[in-house]
Design a protein around this motif. Structure first.
Motif, short mmCIF file in Angstrom:
data_model
loop_
_atom_site.label_atom_id
_atom_site.label_comp_id
_atom_site.label_asym_id
_atom_site.label_seq_id
_atom_site.Cartn_x
_atom_site.Cartn_y
_atom_site.Cartn_z
N LEU A 1 -65.28 16.73 -95.04
CA LEU A 1 -65.50 18.14 -94.72
C LEU A 1 -66.98 18.49 -94.65
O LEU A 1 -67.41 19.27 -93.80
CB LEU A 1 -64.80 19.03 -95.76
CG LEU A 1 -63.26 18.94 -95.81
CD1 LEU A 1 -62.71 19.87 -96.87
CD2 LEU A 1 -62.65 19.26 -94.46
N THR A 2 -67.76 17.91 -95.57
CA THR A 2 -69.21 18.17 -95.56
C THR A 2 -69.83 17.68 -94.25
O THR A 2 -70.64 18.38 -93.63
CB THR A 2 -69.88 17.48 -96.76
OG1 THR A 2 -69.29 17.97 -97.97
CG2 THR A 2 -71.38 17.77 -96.77
N ALA B 1 -66.30 23.13 -102.31
CA ALA B 1 -66.23 23.25 -103.77
C ALA B 1 -65.01 22.46 -104.23
O ALA B 1 -64.03 22.31 -103.48
CB ALA B 1 -66.12 24.71 -104.18
N THR B 2 -65.06 21.93 -105.46
CA THR B 2 -63.96 21.11 -105.96
C THR B 2 -63.51 21.58 -107.33
O THR B 2 -64.28 22.19 -108.09
CB THR B 2 -64.35 19.62 -106.04
OG1 THR B 2 -65.46 19.48 -106.95
CG2 THR B 2 -64.75 19.08 -104.67
N ALA B 3 -62.26 21.27 -107.65
CA ALA B 3 -61.70 21.54 -108.98
C ALA B 3 -60.68 20.46 -109.28
O ALA B 3 -59.95 20.03 -108.38
CB ALA B 3 -61.06 22.92 -109.03
N ILE B 4 -60.63 20.02 -110.53
CA ILE B 4 -59.74 18.90 -110.88
C ILE B 4 -58.39 19.37 -111.41
O ILE B 4 -57.52 18.56 -111.68
CB ILE B 4 -60.41 17.96 -111.91
CG1 ILE B 4 -60.75 18.73 -113.20
CG2 ILE B 4 -61.63 17.30 -111.32
CD1 ILE B 4 -61.26 17.84 -114.32
N LEU C 1 -60.84 13.63 -104.07
CA LEU C 1 -61.89 14.66 -103.98
C LEU C 1 -63.09 14.15 -103.20
O LEU C 1 -63.63 14.85 -102.33
CB LEU C 1 -62.32 15.09 -105.38
CG LEU C 1 -61.33 15.95 -106.18
CD1 LEU C 1 -61.87 16.21 -107.57
CD2 LEU C 1 -61.08 17.28 -105.48
N GLU C 2 -63.51 12.93 -103.50
CA GLU C 2 -64.69 12.38 -102.84
C GLU C 2 -64.45 12.16 -101.35
O GLU C 2 -65.28 12.52 -100.51
CB GLU C 2 -65.08 11.05 -103.51
CG GLU C 2 -65.59 11.21 -104.94
CD GLU C 2 -65.84 9.86 -105.61
OE1 GLU C 2 -65.66 8.81 -104.92
OE2 GLU C 2 -66.19 9.85 -106.80
N ASP D 1 -57.70 18.87 -106.75
CA ASP D 1 -56.99 17.58 -106.86
C ASP D 1 -57.44 16.89 -108.14
O ASP D 1 -58.64 16.90 -108.46
CB ASP D 1 -57.30 16.70 -105.64
CG ASP D 1 -56.28 15.57 -105.48
OD1 ASP D 1 -56.03 14.86 -106.47
OD2 ASP D 1 -55.76 15.40 -104.37
N ASP D 2 -56.51 16.32 -108.89
CA ASP D 2 -56.86 15.66 -110.15
C ASP D 2 -57.29 14.21 -109.97
O ASP D 2 -57.57 13.53 -110.95
CB ASP D 2 -55.68 15.74 -111.13
CG ASP D 2 -54.46 15.01 -110.63
OD1 ASP D 2 -54.30 14.90 -109.40
OD2 ASP D 2 -53.66 14.53 -111.46
N THR D 3 -57.34 13.73 -108.72
CA THR D 3 -57.78 12.35 -108.44
C THR D 3 -59.18 12.38 -107.84
O THR D 3 -59.38 12.93 -106.75
CB THR D 3 -56.80 11.66 -107.47
OG1 THR D 3 -55.48 11.73 -108.01
CG2 THR D 3 -57.19 10.20 -107.27
#
Length: 435
Positions: free
Chosen positions: A27-28, A35-38, A20-21, A14-16
């Motif tokens: 989920l955590t 894991a995240t990706a923008i 993401l946070e 997600d680019d926002t």
């Protein structure tokens, strides 16, 4: 070594940063590794280093959007089986269909609900884990999963069908209602207009009989307006307007017939009314246009009794089959001149018959278009199969049509076709509900 079970890895793309946070934290706290990706490029790099168990993928992103990212993942043998759940604020049906067609397993609408995300992830992770161990399962487990997949596909078809038909039905019914009132007013007043004109002409004729030599000013006005022509032409104008209004009323009636909502049970309907209303709605595609003459529709109707059916759904079948026939005819016209088409005209033949046992109705819809090879005929009713270019077909029309005929009406839908000679779809449905 730890005996704790390995956590499932969820990749969020997600680019926002806010999204993401929020999702990462949820989920955590629920016991997942995150894991995240923008953007899509970073996501594609990360999956090469470590395969996630599930991907939450935003649709609208810079560089590579979610649709293209999903396509690349599904093209890669290592990543094609990773469940992908799309996340977006876009909720239109076409976007949903496109996402499912690419292989996504689910679709979440923003703003997010934590409980919904967790529930959907857990369901699809369970399906993922079952898939990983599929070869180790016994034969009945394989059959159960196959049935679950079939049910899921049918549910997706029903969802798309329900959303589209509900929206179309409301739109068409609303238009028909709005047209009906002013058209009724015009239609009623045209009769009065004609009567008033006849009365005025009688009066004018009386004046001309009793005062055959009017003053110069009146003579000049009679000549200026060409009274003889007006008295002859105005009735024709009124008749022409009345005919046009009657056509609008017929269109309005056809719209109401086509869009009427189905109840929770079958009702007795005139099949021919449904076919005729569908033809009326498609009239603009049948009329003469640049490059070709009219598409001729030949009605060969039998004397049928009323059929117990879901009329709205049957009309949708007629719409899909007739629209496909028109598409096939337009494709067959490519490279042909107007004269060539006129010499061998485009035709759609609709035939209805009562079967020999008098318990079923047979409906044949035949065109003389491009036709289909055998391999296409074998797949034509499959979910998401289409021969049309990207963006011009969803692959749902004939799949929905077969589901309506076979599942909803306990009938049959078959196709006969020869390349270059056209296609024929054959519907058989019972007249009455089975006891």
């Amino acid at each position: 070594m730890s005996n704790l079970p390995e956590k499932d890895l969820i990749l969020i793309v997600d680019d926002t940063n806010t999204n993401l946070e929020v999702v990462s934290q949820a989920l955590t706290h629920s016991g997942f590794e995150v894991a995240t990706a923008i953007d899509g490029e970073i996501a594609l790099q990360q999956v090469q280093e470590r395969l996630p168990d599930l991907i939450l993928l935003d649709v609208m992103m810079p560089k590579i959007d979610g649709i293209e990212t999903c396509r690349k993942l599904k093209e890669n043998l290592r990543t094609r089986d990773i469940p992908i759940i799309f996340m977006t604020a876009i909720s239109d049906t076409d976007t949903k269909v496109k996402c499912f067609a690419l292989g996504a397993v689910d679709y979440i609408i923003k703003p997010f609900q934590k409980e919904e995300i967790l529930a959907r992830i857990n369901i699809h992770l369970q399906l993922r884990h079952l898939t990983k161990t599929l070869e180790q399962r016994v034969a009945e487990r394989t059959a159960a999963l196959s049935q679950a997949l079939e049910d899921l596909q049918k549910s997706q078809i029903k969802l798309v069908q329900k959303e589209k038909m509900f929206a179309l039905g409301q739109l068409v019914a609303g238009i028909a209602h709005e047209i009906n009132n002013p058209v009724g007013c015009i239609y009623g007043n045209l009769g009065h207009t004609s009567a008033y004109f006849q009365d005025m002409m009688k009066l004018i004729n009386l004046y001309q009989q009793h005062y055959p030599h009017p003053v110069t000013e009146i003579q000049e006005e009679i000549s200026a307006i060409d009274l003889d022509y007006v008295s002859t032409d105005l009735p024709n104008l009124i008749a022409s307007m009345k005919e046009s209004v009657e056509r609008i009323r017929n269109i309005s009636t056809s719209l109401r017939t086509f869009s009427r909502e189905d109840s929770d049970r079958k009702v007795a309907c005139n099949i021919h009314d449904g076919i005729d209303s569908t033809i009326m709605i498609l009239k603009h595609r049948l009329k003469i246009c640049q490059g070709r003459p009219d598409i001729e529709v030949i009605r060969d109707y039998d004397n049928l009794p009323e059929v117990k059916c879901f009329s709205g759904q049957m009309n949708q079948v007629f719409m899909n089959l007739l629209a496909n026939a028109i598409d096939a005819l337009e494709e067959s016209n490519i490279g042909r001149s107007y004269g060539e088409i006129e010499a061998h005209p485009n035709q759609i033949t609709i035939q209805t018959r009562l079967t020999e046992d008098s318990n079923h109705v047979l409906i044949r819809i035949k065109d003389n278009g491009v036709g289909m090879p055998t391999d296409v005929q074998e797949k034509i009713f499959e979910h998401l199969f289409t021969t049309k270019p990207v963006g011009q077909g969803t692959g749902l029309g004939l799949s929905i049509a077969r589901q309506i005929i076979v599942d909803k009406h306990e009938g049959t839908l078959e196709v006969n076709s020869t390349p270059g000679k056209g296609s024929e779809f054959i519907i058989t449905i019972p007249i009455y509900d089975h006891l």
